[in-house]
Scaffold this motif. Structure first.
Motif, short mmCIF file in Angstrom:
data_model
loop_
_atom_site.label_atom_id
_atom_site.label_comp_id
_atom_site.label_asym_id
_atom_site.label_seq_id
_atom_site.Cartn_x
_atom_site.Cartn_y
_atom_site.Cartn_z
N SER A 99 70.15 -49.47 -42.88
CA SER A 99 71.23 -50.14 -43.61
C SER A 99 72.55 -49.36 -43.50
N VAL A 100 72.47 -48.05 -43.66
CA VAL A 100 73.68 -47.22 -43.52
C VAL A 100 74.20 -47.32 -42.09
N PHE B 52 79.99 -41.10 -41.93
CA PHE B 52 78.59 -41.45 -41.65
C PHE B 52 77.68 -40.26 -41.92
N GLU C 134 66.52 -47.84 -45.49
CA GLU C 134 67.75 -47.30 -46.07
C GLU C 134 68.66 -46.73 -44.98
N ILE C 135 68.08 -45.97 -44.08
CA ILE C 135 68.86 -45.35 -43.00
C ILE C 135 69.42 -46.43 -42.07
N ASP D 92 73.86 -49.79 -40.01
CA ASP D 92 74.45 -51.12 -39.83
C ASP D 92 75.87 -51.20 -40.38
N ILE D 93 76.11 -50.59 -41.53
CA ILE D 93 77.44 -50.59 -42.13
C ILE D 93 78.46 -49.98 -41.18
N PHE D 94 78.05 -48.94 -40.46
CA PHE D 94 78.95 -48.23 -39.55
C PHE D 94 78.89 -48.78 -38.12
N TYR E 58 69.21 -36.81 -46.13
CA TYR E 58 68.12 -36.91 -45.15
C TYR E 58 68.12 -35.66 -44.26
N LEU F 38 77.00 -39.70 -45.56
CA LEU F 38 76.02 -40.62 -46.15
C LEU F 38 74.59 -40.26 -45.77
N LEU F 39 74.43 -39.52 -44.70
CA LEU F 39 73.08 -39.07 -44.31
C LEU F 39 72.73 -37.73 -44.96
#
Length: 165
Positions: A103-104, A134, A100-101, A106-108, A141, A137-138
């Motif tokens: 993937s986030v 960014f 999941e992390i 990669d988007i950025f 976590y 979105l974290l």
């Protein structure tokens, strides 16, 4: 109000200390400061982000301009400049959270620069709004460590470029 100043200074011992000392003596706030040698090793570019009202920001520019080591000072206006900042983030990540992390990241277009059993280290460069998005979105976590370089920037185009002989 926030303003970004780009300084070209002599690359001499203590120049950064003298410039930051001016801010502390006058009670001015530095939001971030970055420094590095230019293509010509005789000179250093220092980028300072400062906050205050219009009067304070104008006073900062005048006072910095008076310093002996300062060759040039420019205000980097957002619409005429490119700003970047680097952040490195160490996030707690077990095996099930990693994908999941990643993937986030990669988007950025962030880079995974280190992987350990319980964590990932991510490097991301961009403008402040990209970095903040960014980080948001974290939010779910656990961030173990965070390092930010502060803003650095250059004015767009080839006009108003300082050529030093």
């Amino acid at each position: 109000m926030q303003r970004v100043y780009s300084l070209i200074v002599d690359n001499t011992t203590g120049v950064l200390s003298r410039i930051s000392g001016l801010f502390s003596r006058r009670g001015y706030s530095i939001d971030s400061i970055t420094a590095g040698v230019t293509a010509d090793p005789r000179f250093t570019r220092i980028t300072i982000v400062a906050s205050g009202d219009e009067l304070i920001l104008a006073q900062i520019e005048k006072q910095v301009r008076k310093l002996e080591d300062v060759i040039e000072i420019k205000v980097l206006k957002p619409e005429e400049s490119v700003y970047r900042e680097l952040i490195m983030i160490k996030v707690r990540a077990n095996a099930s959270e990693r994908s999941e992390i990643i993937s986030v990241a990669d988007i950025f277009r962030a880079k995974i620069v280190d992987v350990e059993n319980g964590s990932l280290m991510i490097e991301l460069t961009g403008n402040q709004s990209k970095l903040e998005a960014f980080m948001n979105l974290l939010d779910g976590y656990e961030i173990l460590e965070l390092a930010r370089t502060g803003i650095t920037g250059l004015s767009r185009g080839s006009k108003n470029v300082t050529y030093i002989d």
